[in-house]
Design a protein around this motif. Structure first.
Motif, PDB file in Angstrom:
ATOM      1  N   ARG A   7      16.220  52.957  49.433  1.00  0.00           N
ATOM      2  CA  ARG A   7      16.341  51.507  49.379  1.00  0.00           C
ATOM      3  C   ARG A   7      17.626  51.061  50.048  1.00  0.00           C
ATOM      4  O   ARG A   7      18.666  51.689  49.883  1.00  0.00           O
ATOM      5  CB  ARG A   7      16.373  51.030  47.919  1.00  0.00           C
ATOM      6  N   THR A   9      19.778  47.222  51.640  1.00  0.00           N
ATOM      7  CA  THR A   9      19.800  45.791  51.903  1.00  0.00           C
ATOM      8  C   THR A   9      20.255  45.616  53.340  1.00  0.00           C
ATOM      9  O   THR A   9      21.257  46.208  53.741  1.00  0.00           O
ATOM     10  CB  THR A   9      20.790  45.083  50.968  1.00  0.00           C
ATOM     11  N   THR A  29      22.333  47.489  57.872  1.00  0.00           N
ATOM     12  CA  THR A  29      22.268  47.596  56.415  1.00  0.00           C
ATOM     13  C   THR A  29      23.672  47.768  55.837  1.00  0.00           C
ATOM     14  O   THR A  29      24.579  48.229  56.517  1.00  0.00           O
ATOM     15  CB  THR A  29      21.412  48.806  55.980  1.00  0.00           C
ATOM     16  N   ASN A  59      16.859  41.236  53.799  1.00  0.00           N
ATOM     17  CA  ASN A  59      15.863  41.760  52.862  1.00  0.00           C
ATOM     18  C   ASN A  59      16.409  42.920  52.039  1.00  0.00           C
ATOM     19  O   ASN A  59      17.288  43.658  52.504  1.00  0.00           O
ATOM     20  CB  ASN A  59      14.656  42.316  53.626  1.00  0.00           C
ATOM     21  N   ASP A  60      15.852  43.076  50.842  1.00  0.00           N
ATOM     22  CA  ASP A  60      15.916  44.359  50.148  1.00  0.00           C
ATOM     23  C   ASP A  60      14.734  45.164  50.664  1.00  0.00           C
ATOM     24  O   ASP A  60      13.598  44.681  50.618  1.00  0.00           O
ATOM     25  CB  ASP A  60      15.759  44.154  48.633  1.00  0.00           C
ATOM     26  N   LEU A  87      16.069  38.119  50.611  1.00  0.00           N
ATOM     27  CA  LEU A  87      17.194  37.605  49.832  1.00  0.00           C
ATOM     28  C   LEU A  87      17.752  36.337  50.458  1.00  0.00           C
ATOM     29  O   LEU A  87      18.235  35.448  49.771  1.00  0.00           O
ATOM     30  CB  LEU A  87      18.315  38.648  49.777  1.00  0.00           C
TER      31      LEU A  87
END
Ligand SMILES: [Zn+2]
Ligand SMILES: [Zn+2]
Lengths: 285, 199
Positions: A7, A9, A29, A59-60, A87
């Motif tokens: 994961r 961001t 990121t 985005n996440d 986000l």
């Protein structure tokens, strides 16, 4: 394609079409610096990735790294975005050519300065902060100082910030004729220019000197329109030379910058609000 | 290793968009299996298309004749034009069979980071054409991306001085037909909200 997932961001900086319906997105990121990943079906309607894969969307993301056999070509070894939750978006960057050009300009700078697969939290934060400021700029005129400021901060993060408040060589005060050396990282006074012969050098106007001097502040202390646009364009050009000197690459968005400040006239021909020519100022000292 | 002419064919096919090395090999082997007549027809079609198809000098549609079939058609309404980024978008509009006006193809969208500005697109040609032919309405059928939005703003700004009374509209954007609200992405949903209509 089953493989490990992770994961992150990130903010989308660039997308290129892939096949009929997919695209490859380049994402800055927080956790892993620059990554490239395939957004399957994102150019088709309806798509659950769709709008989330547009440039300047934060985005996440859930990303799956594929498993490849040894024969798979490097270009085919792409990771895939499986989930995205938005986000933040910057819809008002599309309100003028100047807003978009400045945003894409900073995206290009970030693409040049970012490292693949390394945490670069600060770069992400600084880029997003300056995009927010550009998005809030009420007029096209206000965009240019904000762009120059953003460029300076990104250069500073990479360790390339030029000296903008004193002479690089003698740290002396700057009076009368002042010059700028991209190679030596900043301003040079006239005596040092004569004594040090620092290669290609540009004469700096008094108003550009004022613009440059305000850049190390975290926000621009001057009201954005207190200096002429030409001063900011000059400062932007000098900083761009520093970036080009260190990365050996050009910023394509910069070509459109001057035309952003052109006014359309009745015959549809834009005419620049001020003359371009400063190119002759670059002389070898 | 493939024999030299076959390797060359694979190489050429691989240059096509969306075709990787595996697909290129499959296509090449398929082609080589076809009768000679079929391959000749394909080669002839390629050459003929390349030699005869040009941009229409009025609307920039692809056409073997100039002006193109649409610009010449007396059935078309010359007061209503549709501005599109690409010939693919023109074809999409034509497939609806709903639009009976003329077109103007811009040849792309403004994209500073790709070096595409006003001068790389057919914007000045559109301005001159509007000034000359004085349509009543321009419909912008342009994707609602950041670059699409900016392109629309810029074209509008260039047209305003030459055609102050020209009506300029854009396609309503919103949720795709057949989609479910809960799966719509936030960006699309926000735009659909902005473009909401009276019930
Ligand atoms: Zn000095
Ligand atoms: Zn035509």
């Amino acid at each position: 394609m089953s493989g490990r997932t992770y994961r992150v961001t990130g903010i989308n900086l660039k997308g290129i079409p892939l096949g009929e319906a997919d695209r490859i997105v380049t994402i800055l990121t927080r956790e892993r610096g620059l990554i490239r990943a395939v957004a399957k079906g994102s150019r088709k309607q309806p798509s659950k990735l769709g709008g989330r894969m547009e440039p300047f969307v934060v985005n996440d993301l859930l990303i799956v790294q594929g498993r490849w056999s040894a024969q798979t070509e490097t270009s085919q070894r792409l990771q895939r975005i499986v989930q995205a939750e938005t986000l933040q978006t910057f819809p008002r960057l599309s309100r003028s050519l100047a807003h978009l050009t400045a945003a894409q300009y900073l995206a290009e700078v970030a693409l040049l300065l970012a490292l693949p697969d390394q945490a670069q939290e600060e770069l992400f934060v600084v880029l997003v902060e300056h995009l927010e400021r550009i998005e809030r700029a009420a007029s096209e005129r206000a965009v240019l100082p904000l762009l120059t400021h953003g460029l300076y901060h990104l250069l500073a993060l990479a360790g390339f910030a030029p000296q903008v408040n004193a002479c690089y060589f003698c740290q002396g005060e700057l009076v009368d004729s002042v010059f700028f050396s991209p190679q030596w990282g900043g301003l040079v006074c006239d005596p040092c220019r004569v004594a040090q012969r620092p290669g290609p050098i540009a004469w700096v106007s008094a108003s550009a000197l004022c613009a440059l001097g305000s850049l190390p502040n975290s926000t621009l202390p001057l009201p954005e329109d207190s200096l002429p646009l030409a001063a900011w364009l000059e400062a932007e050009r000098l900083l761009r030379r520093v970036l080009e000197h260190h990365t050996d690459r050009e910023i394509r968005s910069a070509e459109l910058l001057a035309s952003c400040y052109a006014v359309p006239t009745a015959n549809g021909q834009g005419s620049p609000a001020f003359p371009e020519g400063h190119s002759k100022e670059w002389a070898s000292a | 290793m493939y024999t030299r002419p076959l390797a060359r064919l694979i190489e050429e096919l691989q240059r096509l968009p969306g075709i990787g090395s595996k697909t290129a090999q499959r296509l090449a082997l398929h082609l080589i299996n076809r009768p000679a007549g079929e391959i000749e027809a394909l080669a002839k079609a390629l050459l003929e298309a390349k030699q005869t198809v040009r941009h229409c000098s009025i609307c920039f549609n692809w056409s073997a004749e100039d002006p193109c079939e649409i610009c010449r058609s007396p059935q078309r309404d010359p007061s209503l034009w549709c501005v599109v980024a690409d010939v693919k978008d023109l074809m999409a509009m034509e497939r609806t069979r709903e639009f009976k006006g003329l077109y103007h193809v811009l040849g792309g969208l403004i994209s500073p980071m790709n070096g595409i500005g006003v001068d790389q697109l057919h914007i000045r040609e559109l301005v001159a054409r509007v000034a000359r032919e004085k349509p009543q309405e321009l419909i912008f059928a342009i994707s609602p991306s950041v670059e699409g939005e900016v392109t629309m703003h810029v074209v509008k700004d260039y047209l305003k001085p030459v055609a102050p009374t020209l009506r300029m509209t854009r396609l309503a954007f919103g949720l795709p037909m057949g989609s479910e609200l809960e799966y719509a992405d936030e960006v699309t949903l926000a735009r659909a909200l902005e473009a909401r209509q009276e019930l």
